[in-house]
Design an enzyme around this catalytic site. Structure first.
Site, PDB file in Angstrom:
ATOM      1  N   GLU A  40      -6.634 -11.656   6.604  1.00 37.95           N
ATOM      2  CA  GLU A  40      -7.063 -10.401   6.701  1.00 37.95           C
ATOM      3  C   GLU A  40      -8.440 -10.575   5.718  1.00 37.95           C
ATOM      4  O   GLU A  40      -8.772  -9.549   5.124  1.00 37.95           O
ATOM      5  CB  GLU A  40      -6.472  -9.441   6.275  1.00 37.95           C
ATOM      6  CG  GLU A  40      -5.598  -9.583   5.038  1.00 37.95           C
ATOM      7  CD  GLU A  40      -4.758  -8.614   4.591  1.00 37.95           C
ATOM      8  OE1 GLU A  40      -4.957  -7.344   5.264  1.00 37.95           O
ATOM      9  OE2 GLU A  40      -3.982  -8.833   3.556  1.00 37.95           O
TER      10      GLU A  40
ATOM     11  N   GLN B 242      -0.706 -12.781   5.889  1.00 41.64           N
ATOM     12  CA  GLN B 242      -1.533 -12.310   6.477  1.00 41.64           C
ATOM     13  C   GLN B 242      -2.938 -12.823   6.534  1.00 41.64           C
ATOM     14  O   GLN B 242      -3.616 -13.258   5.511  1.00 41.64           O
ATOM     15  CB  GLN B 242      -1.380 -10.727   5.728  1.00 41.64           C
ATOM     16  CG  GLN B 242      -1.933  -9.754   6.795  1.00 41.64           C
ATOM     17  CD  GLN B 242      -1.464  -8.383   6.267  1.00 41.64           C
ATOM     18  OE1 GLN B 242      -0.757  -8.203   5.183  1.00 41.64           O
ATOM     19  NE2 GLN B 242      -2.069  -7.414   7.007  1.00 41.64           N
TER      20      GLN B 242
ATOM     21  N   HIS C 279       1.035  -1.370   0.138  1.00 43.35           N
ATOM     22  CA  HIS C 279      -0.005   0.044  -0.083  1.00 43.35           C
ATOM     23  C   HIS C 279       0.802   1.170   0.034  1.00 43.35           C
ATOM     24  O   HIS C 279       0.660   2.241   0.740  1.00 43.35           O
ATOM     25  CB  HIS C 279      -1.021   0.055   1.208  1.00 43.35           C
ATOM     26  CG  HIS C 279      -1.871  -1.159   1.183  1.00 43.35           C
ATOM     27  ND1 HIS C 279      -3.142  -0.917   0.271  1.00 43.35           N
ATOM     28  CD2 HIS C 279      -2.278  -1.956   1.878  1.00 43.35           C
ATOM     29  CE1 HIS C 279      -4.087  -2.011   0.222  1.00 43.35           C
ATOM     30  NE2 HIS C 279      -3.583  -2.510   1.330  1.00 43.35           N
TER      31      HIS C 279
ATOM     32  N   ASP D  45      -8.509  -4.783   6.366  1.00 42.28           N
ATOM     33  CA  ASP D  45      -9.166  -5.651   5.301  1.00 42.28           C
ATOM     34  C   ASP D  45      -9.939  -6.805   5.788  1.00 42.28           C
ATOM     35  O   ASP D  45     -11.049  -6.996   5.215  1.00 42.28           O
ATOM     36  CB  ASP D  45      -7.871  -6.248   4.604  1.00 42.28           C
ATOM     37  CG  ASP D  45      -7.190  -5.440   3.486  1.00 42.28           C
ATOM     38  OD1 ASP D  45      -8.153  -4.807   2.868  1.00 42.28           O
ATOM     39  OD2 ASP D  45      -6.084  -5.202   3.541  1.00 42.28           O
TER      40      ASP D  45
HETATM   41  C1  3PY Z   1      -4.919  -4.280   7.405  1.00 40.91           C
HETATM   42  O1  3PY Z   1      -5.829  -4.075   8.560  1.00 40.91           O
HETATM   43  O2  3PY Z   1      -5.584  -4.914   6.598  1.00 40.91           O
HETATM   44  C2  3PY Z   1      -3.658  -4.387   7.342  1.00 40.91           C
HETATM   45  O3  3PY Z   1      -3.033  -4.948   6.194  1.00 40.91           O
HETATM   46  C3  3PY Z   1      -2.666  -3.940   8.462  1.00 40.91           C
HETATM   47  O4  3PY Z   1      -1.507  -3.697   8.068  1.00 40.91           O
HETATM   48 MG    MG Z   2      -4.492  -5.326   4.791  1.00 42.06          MG
END
Ligand code: 3PY
Ligand code: MG
Length: 248
Positions: free
Chosen positions: A143, A141, A41, A169
């Site tokens: 998310e 991740q 990002h 996310d």
């Molecule tokens: C999120 O909160 O989606 C993130 O990727 C934080 O780094």
């Molecule tokens: Mg994210």
């Protein structure tokens, strides 16, 4: 690499999104335990990632968030000589397995072999190739609501060192963008943490403020990621200006 696995104690980190090497230097000189260099990002290029790694040295654990899950990004970023990667949006065991395959040299994976900064441009080749599979920190991740649904299978994939929760996310995937206190978002986050604890995997989470992250330490989070450089600058400038205008 500053701290070896298995990351049992909390690590204070922050997110680097500005390309200027001065910001990377300020972060590492400030004494953070780890930094997330964000290619997902931000406008940070691969060359800026390498510059940041060079300036930060060994004082800090340097993880790069790759822009996507594909092999090209994973191998190019690992070749910069970072300590590890964070791969966003890993939503299934098949995707987690691919991350491991792209990140590890054979026989554990199928990472392709180059000659780059990670290998000291040549002289460190054998040493790096011999140790990379065990030393590199491979983080995924969680998310997305699909990842929560598939969490048991994802956590069974061997070779993942840590899970990182992306609350923003995750909330968005649930139709609740930014509503981090919503009971459904909270219970999804709790479930991820419970499952990671059960699987014996360290986990981390992002928060904009230290106040928001302190309870996470009691909750067993190891990788604490607090704040974003650009937002810290914006807020500091705003505060400075407000004080200047009010007090003069
Ligand atoms: C999120 O909160 O989606 C993130 O990727 C934080 O780094
Ligand atoms: Mg994210």
């Amino acid at each position: 690499m500053k701290q070896g696995k298995p990351f049992n104690s909390p690590l204070a980190g922050t997110l680097l999104s500005i390309s200027a090497p001065q910001v990377a230097e300020i972060i590492s000189d400030s004494g953070f335990d780890w930094v997330l260099i964000d290619m997902e990002h931000s406008a940070i290029s691969l060359e800026s990632v390498q510059n940041a790694l060079q300036i930060m040295g060994d004082k800090i654990l340097k993880i790069v968030r790759v822009p996507g899950k594909d092999e090209i990004w994973i191998k190019r970023v690992l070749d910069t000589g970072c300590d590890g990667i964070l791969v966003p949006m890993v939503n299934s065991a098949a995707e987690a397995l691919k991350v491991v395959q792209y990140s590890k040299y054979p026989p554990e994976g199928r990472r392709s072999v180059g000659l780059s900064r990670a290998h000291s441009f040549g002289p460190g080749f054998s040493d790096y190739v011999e140790n990379a599979n065990k030393d590199l920190v491979i983080m995924i991740q969680i998310e997305h609501r699909d990842a929560v649904k598939n969490i048991d299978e994802i956590l069974k994939v061997k070779g993942i060192d840590s899970v990182f929760i992306g609350p923003y996310d995750l909330s968005t995937s649930m139709g609740l963008t930014g509503q981090l206190s919503h009971p459904d978002v909270k219970s999804a986050i709790k479930l991820i943490k419970d499952k990671c604890r059960k699987a014996g995997l360290p986990y981390g989470i992002f928060g904009m403020t230290p106040q928001g992250l302190i309870p996470e330490v009691k909750d067993g989070c190891t990788f604490l990621l607090c704040g974003v450089d650009a937002a810290i600058l914006v807020n500091s400038y705003k505060d400075l200006l407000t004080t200047l205008k009010t007090d003069v």
